[in-house]
Design an enzyme around this catalytic site. Sequence first.
Site, mmCIF file in Angstrom:
data_model
loop_
_atom_site.group_PDB
_atom_site.id
_atom_site.type_symbol
_atom_site.label_atom_id
_atom_site.label_comp_id
_atom_site.label_asym_id
_atom_site.label_seq_id
_atom_site.Cartn_x
_atom_site.Cartn_y
_atom_site.Cartn_z
ATOM 1 N N SER A 303 8.220 -30.686 -25.068
ATOM 2 C CA SER A 303 7.395 -31.580 -24.383
ATOM 3 C C SER A 303 6.658 -30.850 -23.131
ATOM 4 C CB SER A 303 8.013 -32.691 -24.046
ATOM 5 O OG SER A 303 7.328 -33.724 -23.666
ATOM 6 N N ASP A 314 -1.630 -19.237 -23.592
ATOM 7 C CA ASP A 314 -3.177 -19.087 -24.111
ATOM 8 C C ASP A 314 -3.917 -18.370 -23.088
ATOM 9 O OD1 ASP A 314 -2.782 -20.557 -26.355
ATOM 10 O OD2 ASP A 314 -3.989 -22.349 -25.853
ATOM 11 N N LYS A 328 7.012 -31.198 -29.666
ATOM 12 C CA LYS A 328 6.749 -32.518 -29.498
ATOM 13 C C LYS A 328 5.338 -32.415 -28.467
ATOM 14 C CE LYS A 328 7.920 -36.451 -26.631
ATOM 15 N NZ LYS A 328 6.688 -36.376 -25.559
#
Length: 486
Positions: A303, A314, A328
């Site tokens: 999460s 990224d 999740k």
Amino acid sequence: MNRRPLARAAIAAAVALAFLAGLSVDHVARAAPRRDTSQPYRSLDVFAEVLAYVQNNYVDEVREKELVYGAVEGMIQGLDPHSAFLRPEVYRAMRDETSGEFDGVGLELVVKDEVPTVVAPLAESPAERAGLRSGDRILRIDGTPTKDLALVEVVRRMKGAAGTQVALEIMRDGFREPQTLRLVRDRVRTSSVDGRILDPTAGIAYAKIASFQDRTDRQLKKALDDVRARLGGEIRGLVLDLRNNPGGLLDQAVRVADRFLTSGVIVSTEGRGRRAAEVERAREKDTEPAYPVVVLVNRGSASASEIVAGALQDHGRAVVLGTQTFGKGSVQTVIELADGSALKLTVAKYYTPKHRSIQELGVTPDVAVGETPTSPPEEHGPAERDLRRHLRNEQRAPEAETVGPERRAEAGTLPRPADGLPTAPGTVAPLPDGVAAPASDRPGADWQAALLHGARGPDHQLDRAVEVLRSRRIPGSPPQVTPPKE
């Protein structure tokens, strides 16, 4: 004629209708003015009728509140594994946990194959001291089988005053038969950040975030400032440890990621029908210097910790090292109800800066490293995709589970192996042979117990992270990332 059951049925139907209508206020507000809004709830007549029969004819007397709570729990359990109805005592316990203090054993759990299964023990908790680990299955609590218990009930049974005992019967891969552990509940104080110096000569620091609580970002800033003061200079490399971090507050995950990014998208969330999209962006203020960062992850990273790892990955701001994360990729909101109970409801999915959904899949590490030198770089604990009724990943391709660092290198998220990592300011030089950090500054004493008797051992993944910081050139300034379409 006995009108009492009919009167109770009418009252129960009215209460239930008001409850559901309150949760659907946006839908009702957009409906045509003359629409008969009672039609969608006609099935509540059945609920009211059953409630009346049970109250008046069941062999033992039952409380109306217990029946209603049980009905609501059953309704929410039919959604996804992260939505839940929280009874008042469970909701109070949840608020204690996000504030950083609660009485209990300190376990993050999910239900896998109808059995409560450990995602991760909290740092310095009774569960960690007893040696519980990711993947352990809780078969009984104080002799009561857990298979048919709702997760909120499992949590309630594990809670209790500090100093009291709870017996957990667990099964683990490799055990011939279940083992019973007796844990003494304690006040679990989860200062969510631990900062250390790994190598004073090379200026390599370490910060472990156990979970994302109310003050995690401030605690991280303090930990890094303390390390800087002890180094007598700047940090020149950081290991950010998110292993066994089950998540927590979304806003704190955003702030932690923002601490390492100067601009660009951190995370975006989209609700039903991809509407009501929200985008969280980094700001230059209070950003850490552009020293190299390695983020440690494993199957227990879930999460909010996946939001941080995905954002830094990224943007090319950090190398992610370890094993595949939990997967999740959904966001829950908690709605407090009038009687002190609450509804935890999944309302959106979140996406990384490159609009990747990690739901079911998790974050794939750039450098795959197992827990030990001889173990494969895969985790065998529970993952999101193992949970019943888990949300599906709309981006998932048939070969998605086999995508590894080599495939992502072709897409540009990693440099090609022959090129090495891009040169960046603050690159850490290798230590001279024979130079090691003092034992007092190494976090070896903090690692999770490897066996049930509590033995501790070396940390292979941490050692590899330090090797990466010493010998490879890590991105230090984030490149531009194309933001998601809004």
